[in-house]
Design a protein around this motif. Structure first.
Motif, PDB file in Angstrom:
ATOM      1  N   ARG A  21       0.861  -1.174   0.000  1.00 54.91           N
ATOM      2  CA  ARG A  21       0.000   0.000   0.000  1.00 54.91           C
ATOM      3  C   ARG A  21       0.899   1.226   0.000  1.00 54.91           C
ATOM      4  N   LEU A  22       0.492   2.248  -0.760  1.00 55.33           N
ATOM      5  CA  LEU A  22       1.287   3.461  -0.867  1.00 55.33           C
ATOM      6  C   LEU A  22       0.493   4.691  -0.445  1.00 55.33           C
ATOM      7  N   LYS A  23       1.162   5.587   0.266  1.00 52.46           N
ATOM      8  CA  LYS A  23       0.657   6.937   0.492  1.00 52.46           C
ATOM      9  C   LYS A  23       1.277   7.781  -0.608  1.00 52.46           C
ATOM     10  N   LEU A  24       0.442   8.513  -1.340  1.00 54.44           N
ATOM     11  CA  LEU A  24       0.909   9.293  -2.477  1.00 54.44           C
ATOM     12  C   LEU A  24       1.171  10.742  -2.086  1.00 54.44           C
ATOM     13  N   PHE A  25       2.262  11.296  -2.586  1.00 53.44           N
ATOM     14  CA  PHE A  25       2.608  12.685  -2.311  1.00 53.44           C
ATOM     15  C   PHE A  25       2.461  13.571  -3.529  1.00 53.44           C
ATOM     16  N   GLY A  26       2.056  13.010  -4.648  1.00 52.63           N
ATOM     17  CA  GLY A  26       1.948  13.778  -5.878  1.00 52.63           C
ATOM     18  C   GLY A  26       0.513  13.951  -6.305  1.00 52.63           C
ATOM     19  N   PHE A  46       7.048  20.333  -3.367  1.00 55.27           N
ATOM     20  CA  PHE A  46       7.041  20.525  -1.914  1.00 55.27           C
ATOM     21  C   PHE A  46       8.402  20.176  -1.322  1.00 55.27           C
ATOM     22  N   SER A  47       9.057  19.165  -1.878  1.00 57.51           N
ATOM     23  CA  SER A  47      10.350  18.745  -1.342  1.00 57.51           C
ATOM     24  C   SER A  47      11.385  19.866  -1.415  1.00 57.51           C
ATOM     25  N   ASP A  48      11.185  20.844  -2.301  1.00 56.72           N
ATOM     26  CA  ASP A  48      12.105  21.982  -2.384  1.00 56.72           C
ATOM     27  C   ASP A  48      12.074  22.821  -1.109  1.00 56.72           C
ATOM     28  N   LEU A  49      10.967  22.776  -0.392  1.00 53.75           N
ATOM     29  CA  LEU A  49      10.823  23.589   0.818  1.00 53.75           C
ATOM     30  C   LEU A  49      11.323  22.878   2.075  1.00 53.75           C
ATOM     31  N   LEU A  50      11.329  21.543   2.049  1.00 53.10           N
ATOM     32  CA  LEU A  50      11.711  20.783   3.238  1.00 53.10           C
ATOM     33  C   LEU A  50      13.149  21.082   3.644  1.00 53.10           C
ATOM     34  N   GLY A  51      13.335  21.375   4.930  1.00 53.58           N
ATOM     35  CA  GLY A  51      14.661  21.646   5.460  1.00 53.58           C
ATOM     36  C   GLY A  51      15.122  23.089   5.344  1.00 53.58           C
ATOM     37  N   LEU A  52      14.336  23.945   4.665  1.00 51.83           N
ATOM     38  CA  LEU A  52      14.734  25.349   4.557  1.00 51.83           C
ATOM     39  C   LEU A  52      14.687  26.034   5.916  1.00 51.83           C
ATOM     40  N   ALA A  53      15.657  26.898   6.156  1.00 50.96           N
ATOM     41  CA  ALA A  53      15.625  27.748   7.344  1.00 50.96           C
ATOM     42  C   ALA A  53      14.478  28.736   7.158  1.00 50.96           C
ATOM     43  N   VAL A  54      13.771  29.029   8.248  1.00 46.23           N
ATOM     44  CA  VAL A  54      12.642  29.958   8.197  1.00 46.23           C
ATOM     45  C   VAL A  54      13.003  31.210   8.990  1.00 46.23           C
ATOM     46  N   VAL A  55      12.747  32.374   8.377  1.00 47.55           N
ATOM     47  CA  VAL A  55      12.955  33.653   9.049  1.00 47.55           C
ATOM     48  C   VAL A  55      11.680  34.478   8.916  1.00 47.55           C
ATOM     49  N   SER A  56      11.509  35.415   9.840  1.00 45.07           N
ATOM     50  CA  SER A  56      10.364  36.330   9.742  1.00 45.07           C
ATOM     51  C   SER A  56      10.728  37.457   8.786  1.00 45.07           C
ATOM     52  N   ASP A  57       9.723  38.211   8.381  1.00 52.63           N
ATOM     53  CA  ASP A  57       9.983  39.346   7.499  1.00 52.63           C
ATOM     54  C   ASP A  57      10.765  40.450   8.208  1.00 52.63           C
ATOM     55  N   LYS A  58      10.928  40.325   9.521  1.00 53.30           N
ATOM     56  CA  LYS A  58      11.749  41.267  10.285  1.00 53.30           C
ATOM     57  C   LYS A  58      13.179  40.751  10.442  1.00 53.30           C
ATOM     58  N   GLY A  59      13.473  39.586   9.804  1.00 55.87           N
ATOM     59  CA  GLY A  59      14.823  39.037   9.832  1.00 55.87           C
ATOM     60  C   GLY A  59      15.127  38.140  11.014  1.00 55.87           C
ATOM     61  N   GLU A  60      14.133  37.861  11.850  1.00 53.90           N
ATOM     62  CA  GLU A  60      14.369  37.010  13.011  1.00 53.90           C
ATOM     63  C   GLU A  60      14.332  35.532  12.621  1.00 53.90           C
ATOM     64  N   PRO A  61      15.285  34.724  13.117  1.00 57.40           N
ATOM     65  CA  PRO A  61      15.241  33.287  12.835  1.00 57.40           C
ATOM     66  C   PRO A  61      14.024  32.653  13.514  1.00 57.40           C
ATOM     67  N   VAL A  62      13.315  31.823  12.785  1.00 55.73           N
ATOM     68  CA  VAL A  62      12.098  31.198  13.297  1.00 55.73           C
ATOM     69  C   VAL A  62      12.304  29.713  13.534  1.00 55.73           C
ATOM     70  N   GLY A  63      12.894  29.017  12.583  1.00 60.57           N
ATOM     71  CA  GLY A  63      13.076  27.577  12.688  1.00 60.57           C
ATOM     72  C   GLY A  63      13.390  26.971  11.337  1.00 60.57           C
ATOM     73  N   GLN A  64      12.748  25.813  11.069  1.00 60.14           N
ATOM     74  CA  GLN A  64      13.024  25.076   9.843  1.00 60.14           C
ATOM     75  C   GLN A  64      11.742  24.428   9.328  1.00 60.14           C
ATOM     76  N   VAL A  65      11.558  24.378   8.002  1.00 58.48           N
ATOM     77  CA  VAL A  65      10.406  23.709   7.406  1.00 58.48           C
ATOM     78  C   VAL A  65      10.568  22.209   7.619  1.00 58.48           C
TER      79      VAL A  65
END
Length: 166
Positions: free
Chosen positions: A22-27, A99-118
């Motif tokens: 059985r497969l879960k599809l991501f596309g 979607f895989s292009d976004l995984l692992g990206l560092a996330v920042v706010s529009d004010k330049g503050e580090p937020v976390g990671q996707v």
């Protein structure tokens, strides 16, 4: 970013006793997998050769691979991601992305503050959702809309400060 393989599905378990999985599809559904005959199944599964695939009529799929002969072998693949190289996928149109292009990206706010990671991108029906894991381990979600996600590069995704849950 452009050389990362793209995960199209994941094995969720065995189906029957003859080695189907059985497969879960991501596309875009089962038809997105049909053109691909070989999938990278990572270190545990190696390369899997698709023999046949069909919809399970629940949003997933049932597949048979040459290398999987019985239920025991199928069960061992549970949790295995099935990926293909980017070169095996159709060219993207302007404004399209995986979607895989976004995984692992560092996330920042529009004010330049580090937020976390996707850590995930999901779609529960209304719109695409980006899940972000903060440095302290807490997770929160923002809609993948122009108001919330202001843009991204190969290294960073920028969100509007109003959507950041502190």
């Amino acid at each position: 970013m452009s050389d990362k393989p793209v995960t199209l599905a994941a094995v969720t378990g065995a189906h029957g006793v003859t080695g189907e999985v059985r497969l879960k599809l991501f596309g875009e559904g089962v038809d997105a997998l049909k053109p691909h005959k070989r999938f990278d199944a990572g270190e545990t599964g190696g390369t899997l050769t698709l023999v046949k695939i069909r919809s399970d009529n629940k949003g997933g799929a049932i597949a048979r691979f040459t290398e999987v002969a019985d239920r025991t072998s199928a069960e061992r693949l549970r949790g295995t991601a099935l990926s293909v190289s980017r070169e095996a996928l159709p060219a993207l149109e302007e404004g399209e992305f995986y979607f895989s292009d976004l995984l692992g990206l560092a996330v920042v706010s529009d004010k330049g503050e580090p937020v976390g990671q996707v850590c995930a991108v999901e779609n529960y029906g209304a719109t695409d959702i980006v899940e972000i894991e903060q440095v302290d381990g807490k997770k929160f979600m923002v809609p993948l809309t122009e108001q919330a996600v202001l843009g991204w590069t190969a290294e960073t995704l920028t969100i509007a400060d109003d959507f950041w849950e502190r």
